[in-house]
Structures are given as structure tokens and as C-alpha cells.
Design a protein around this motif. Structure first.
Motif, PDB file in Angstrom:
ATOM      1  N   TRP A 111       0.847  -1.178   0.000  1.00  0.00           N
ATOM      2  CA  TRP A 111       0.000   0.000   0.000  1.00  0.00           C
ATOM      3  C   TRP A 111       0.893   1.242   0.000  1.00  0.00           C
ATOM      4  CZ3 TRP A 111      -4.837   0.929  -1.094  1.00  0.00           C
ATOM      5  CH2 TRP A 111      -5.791  -0.086  -0.964  1.00  0.00           C
ATOM      6  N   TYR A 112       0.599   2.156  -0.964  1.00  0.00           N
ATOM      7  CA  TYR A 112       1.297   3.426  -1.055  1.00  0.00           C
ATOM      8  C   TYR A 112       0.295   4.561  -0.914  1.00  0.00           C
ATOM      9  CZ  TYR A 112       5.368   0.970  -2.920  1.00  0.00           C
ATOM     10  OH  TYR A 112       6.447   0.145  -3.086  1.00  0.00           O
ATOM     11  N   ARG A 113       0.795   5.649  -0.373  1.00  0.00           N
ATOM     12  CA  ARG A 113       0.022   6.881  -0.314  1.00  0.00           C
ATOM     13  C   ARG A 113       0.690   7.889  -1.248  1.00  0.00           C
ATOM     14  NH1 ARG A 113      -2.146  10.503   4.695  1.00  0.00           N
ATOM     15  NH2 ARG A 113      -1.959  12.512   3.638  1.00  0.00           N
ATOM     16  N   GLN A 114      -0.133   8.614  -2.015  1.00  0.00           N
ATOM     17  CA  GLN A 114       0.400   9.605  -2.932  1.00  0.00           C
ATOM     18  C   GLN A 114      -0.195  10.959  -2.614  1.00  0.00           C
ATOM     19  OE1 GLN A 114      -0.299   8.948  -7.166  1.00  0.00           O
ATOM     20  NE2 GLN A 114       1.545  10.071  -7.670  1.00  0.00           N
ATOM     21  N   ASP A 115       0.681  11.906  -2.306  1.00  0.00           N
ATOM     22  CA  ASP A 115       0.311  13.305  -2.110  1.00  0.00           C
ATOM     23  C   ASP A 115       1.006  14.133  -3.177  1.00  0.00           C
ATOM     24  OD1 ASP A 115       0.628  12.127   0.984  1.00  0.00           O
ATOM     25  OD2 ASP A 115      -1.126  13.390   0.646  1.00  0.00           O
ATOM     26  N   PRO A 116       0.420  15.273  -3.534  1.00  0.00           N
ATOM     27  CA  PRO A 116       1.043  16.108  -4.580  1.00  0.00           C
ATOM     28  C   PRO A 116       2.464  16.493  -4.217  1.00  0.00           C
ATOM     29  CG  PRO A 116      -1.192  16.830  -4.127  1.00  0.00           C
ATOM     30  CD  PRO A 116      -0.859  15.816  -3.069  1.00  0.00           C
ATOM     31  N   GLY A 117       3.375  16.291  -5.151  1.00  0.00           N
ATOM     32  CA  GLY A 117       4.754  16.709  -4.971  1.00  0.00           C
ATOM     33  C   GLY A 117       5.590  15.837  -4.075  1.00  0.00           C
ATOM     34  N   ALA A 124      -5.898  11.775   0.615  1.00  0.00           N
ATOM     35  CA  ALA A 124      -4.803  11.424  -0.287  1.00  0.00           C
ATOM     36  C   ALA A 124      -5.317  10.426  -1.314  1.00  0.00           C
ATOM     37  CB  ALA A 124      -3.634  10.805   0.482  1.00  0.00           C
ATOM     38  N   PHE A 125      -4.440  10.102  -2.251  1.00  0.00           N
ATOM     39  CA  PHE A 125      -4.689   9.068  -3.252  1.00  0.00           C
ATOM     40  C   PHE A 125      -3.932   7.821  -2.795  1.00  0.00           C
ATOM     41  CE2 PHE A 125      -6.219   7.559  -7.095  1.00  0.00           C
ATOM     42  CZ  PHE A 125      -5.238   7.152  -7.992  1.00  0.00           C
ATOM     43  N   TYR A 126      -4.650   6.691  -2.653  1.00  0.00           N
ATOM     44  CA  TYR A 126      -4.038   5.465  -2.135  1.00  0.00           C
ATOM     45  C   TYR A 126      -3.916   4.435  -3.252  1.00  0.00           C
ATOM     46  CZ  TYR A 126      -4.700   7.397   2.500  1.00  0.00           C
ATOM     47  OH  TYR A 126      -4.635   8.190   3.623  1.00  0.00           O
ATOM     48  N   LEU A 127      -2.738   3.895  -3.377  1.00  0.00           N
ATOM     49  CA  LEU A 127      -2.449   2.933  -4.429  1.00  0.00           C
ATOM     50  C   LEU A 127      -2.011   1.607  -3.827  1.00  0.00           C
ATOM     51  CD1 LEU A 127      -0.542   5.303  -6.816  1.00  0.00           C
ATOM     52  CD2 LEU A 127      -2.504   3.921  -7.515  1.00  0.00           C
ATOM     53  N   CYS A 128      -2.597   0.549  -4.303  1.00  0.00           N
ATOM     54  CA  CYS A 128      -2.211  -0.803  -3.923  1.00  0.00           C
ATOM     55  C   CYS A 128      -1.382  -1.391  -5.063  1.00  0.00           C
ATOM     56  CB  CYS A 128      -3.462  -1.628  -3.685  1.00  0.00           C
ATOM     57  SG  CYS A 128      -3.169  -3.347  -3.214  1.00  0.00           S
ATOM     58  N   GLN A 144      -5.940   0.849  -9.655  1.00  0.00           N
ATOM     59  CA  GLN A 144      -6.298   2.151 -10.229  1.00  0.00           C
ATOM     60  C   GLN A 144      -6.423   3.227  -9.178  1.00  0.00           C
ATOM     61  OE1 GLN A 144      -8.216  -0.525  -9.741  1.00  0.00           O
ATOM     62  NE2 GLN A 144     -10.329  -0.160 -10.406  1.00  0.00           N
ATOM     63  N   GLY A 145      -6.286   2.859  -7.895  1.00  0.00           N
ATOM     64  CA  GLY A 145      -6.242   3.841  -6.827  1.00  0.00           C
ATOM     65  C   GLY A 145      -7.595   4.152  -6.222  1.00  0.00           C
ATOM     66  N   THR A 146      -7.549   4.601  -4.969  1.00  0.00           N
ATOM     67  CA  THR A 146      -8.734   5.107  -4.258  1.00  0.00           C
ATOM     68  C   THR A 146      -8.411   6.505  -3.765  1.00  0.00           C
ATOM     69  OG1 THR A 146      -9.509   2.932  -3.514  1.00  0.00           O
ATOM     70  CG2 THR A 146     -10.196   4.847  -2.225  1.00  0.00           C
ATOM     71  N   ARG A 147      -9.278   7.437  -4.103  1.00  0.00           N
ATOM     72  CA  ARG A 147      -9.080   8.800  -3.618  1.00  0.00           C
ATOM     73  C   ARG A 147      -9.946   9.004  -2.383  1.00  0.00           C
ATOM     74  NH1 ARG A 147      -6.335  12.782  -5.450  1.00  0.00           N
ATOM     75  NH2 ARG A 147      -6.063  11.808  -7.503  1.00  0.00           N
ATOM     76  N   LEU A 148      -9.301   9.186  -1.257  1.00  0.00           N
ATOM     77  CA  LEU A 148      -9.987   9.353   0.019  1.00  0.00           C
ATOM     78  C   LEU A 148     -10.017  10.827   0.385  1.00  0.00           C
ATOM     79  CD1 LEU A 148     -11.206   8.290   2.699  1.00  0.00           C
ATOM     80  CD2 LEU A 148      -8.858   8.031   3.537  1.00  0.00           C
TER      81      LEU A 148
END
Lengths: 116, 115
Positions: free
Chosen positions: A34-40, A87-91, A109-113
Motif C-alpha cells: 500500500w502506497y500513499r500519494q500526495d502532490p509533490g 490522499a490518493f491510495y495505491l495498492c 487504479q487507486g482510491t481517492r480518500l
């Protein structure tokens, strides 16, 4: 899209609530992430599991929990202890076996929480 | 643990020009270096990868070079096209131990190709 599926695509959470993000794969991969993606900030690792019934904390595990009861499934729970969960969460998954154990990671394809 | 630095954070080129993105890593145990392309709102997808036993790999307009001594690797895109516009991420992963398969990502580069 086959392979690795995340649901839901969008999720809204009220403050103080726990929410669970689903991740299922039919690639017969041993390892899931599981990854978390934040801008920048790129992708930051939350938790990973290399085998059923075992998982390790990543770089930003606080406020999150996971389970790995089945090879195909690796759900992520965002708890109320996570202070900034929007954040946007990617598995992702990788084969995890063989002579070269680090190989291409396949992403959902990600989940935007969003916290409301 | 591993730390991956990626530069530049944004890159703007004219169609047909080349684009170069550079990454450095800190853990000498890393031996797998993939590059991912992510279009807006979509999942990252692997575009090319390299292992530490080779110094360069090429796939049509895309190439990656690796300098293990200096701990840096680079992505080269030639003859850029507007559809190359996306966010590009580099990553590094160790060979074995308890962290195999665990990717550490750079911060990303927003590439814009102007027609």
C-alpha cells in the motif's frame, strides 16, 4: 482492467471514522503493498506483505492497519488516528518469488480518500 | 533505509526534443531500478527498468542508464511527443532480505511536451 482491483474509486470519510480500502489481485502474486500519494511527494510506502498472515510497516504506517488473511486480498484500514488522511491510495503487487525477487510492481487504479 | 532523490520536479520541452530525468539513491544494496509513468488520475505503469548488472537499457525512444559507483540513474526520452506528457517516477529496490520488492520512489517529475 484485470490483475489488481481497488475499490471504491472515491471514498469520503467523516472525521473520527475508520474506513477500509479494498485491494484484490488475481495475479497469484505473493507480495502486496500500500502506497500513499500526495502532490509533490511521490509514493510513500504504508505497509507491505510478502506472504499470507504476515506484514511489515512501511515508512508512514502510523494511523493505518492492514491484514493479509488471503493471498488475493490486502485491505487497508485508515483509522481515526491518521491525522491527515486525505490522499490518493495505491495498492500494488509483485510476484515475490524466484531468482530475481524484485520485479515489476503492478498497481491498482487507486482510491481517492477525502475527509469531509 | 533507502532514499531516492529525483530531479527536476518539472520539465518542459518542445515536441521532438529530448528529455532527461535524473535520480540518485543512497542504499548500495539496491539493485533494481524501475521507471513509472503516471497520467493524470491513473495508475503508475512501468515503462522501463534496469538491474545493477547492466549499465544501459534501451526500448525504442526510451533509455535508462545506471552508474552504480555514483549511485545514480537516468531516464532519457528522445523525439518527445505530446502523449509523453505525464508524471514520471524513478524507484529503487533491494535485492533480497526482508525488504525485497519494496520500492522507494523519487518525488516525481512532471513532464510537459509542447506541440
Amino acid at each position: 482492467d484485470g490483475g489488481i482491483t481497488q475499490s471504491p474509486k472515491y471514498l469520503f470519510r467523516k472525521e473520527g471514522q475508520n474506513v477500509t480500502l479494498s485491494c484484490e489481485q488475481n495475479l497469484n502474486h505473493d507480495a502486496m503493498y500500500w502506497y500513499r500519494q500526495d502532490p509533490g511527494q511521490g509514493l510513500r510506502l504504508i505497509y507491505y506483505s510478502q506472504i499470507v498472515n504476515d506484514f511489515q510497516k512501511g515508512d508512514i504506517a502510523e494511523g493505518y492497519s492492514v491484514s493479509r488473511e488471503k493471498k488475493e486480498s490486502f485491505p487497508l484500514t485508515v483509522t481515526s488516528a491518521q491525522k491527515n488522511p486525505t490522499a490518493f491510495y495505491l495498492c500494488a503487487s509483485t510476484p515475490g518469488t524466484g531468482r530475481e525477487r524484485n520485479t515489476e510492481a503492478f498497481f491498482g487504479q487507486g482510491t481517492r480518500l477525502t475527509v469531509v | 533505509g533507502e532514499n531516492v532523490e529525483q530531479h527536476p520536479s518539472t520539465l518542459s520541452v518542445q515536441e521532438g526534443d529530448s528529455a532527461v530525468i535524473k535520480c540518485t539513491y543512497s542504499d548500495s544494496a539496491s539493485n533494481y531500478f524501475p521507471w513509472y509513468k503516471q497520467e493524470l488520475g491513473k495508475r503508475p505503469q512501468l515503462i522501463i527498468d534496469i538491474r545493477s548488472n547492466v549499465g544501459e537499457k534501451k526500448d525504442q525512444r526510451i533509455a535508462v542508464t545506471l552508474n552504480k559507483t555514483a549511485k545514480h540513474f537516468s531516464l532519457h526520452i528522445t523525439e518527445t511527443q505530446p502523449e509523453d506528457s505525464a508524471v514520471y517516477f524513478c524507484a529503487a529496490s533491494p535485492a533480497g532480505g526482508t525488504s525485497y520488492g519494496k520500492l522507494t520512489f523519487g518525488q516525481g517529475t512532471i513532464l510537459t511536451v509542447h506541440p
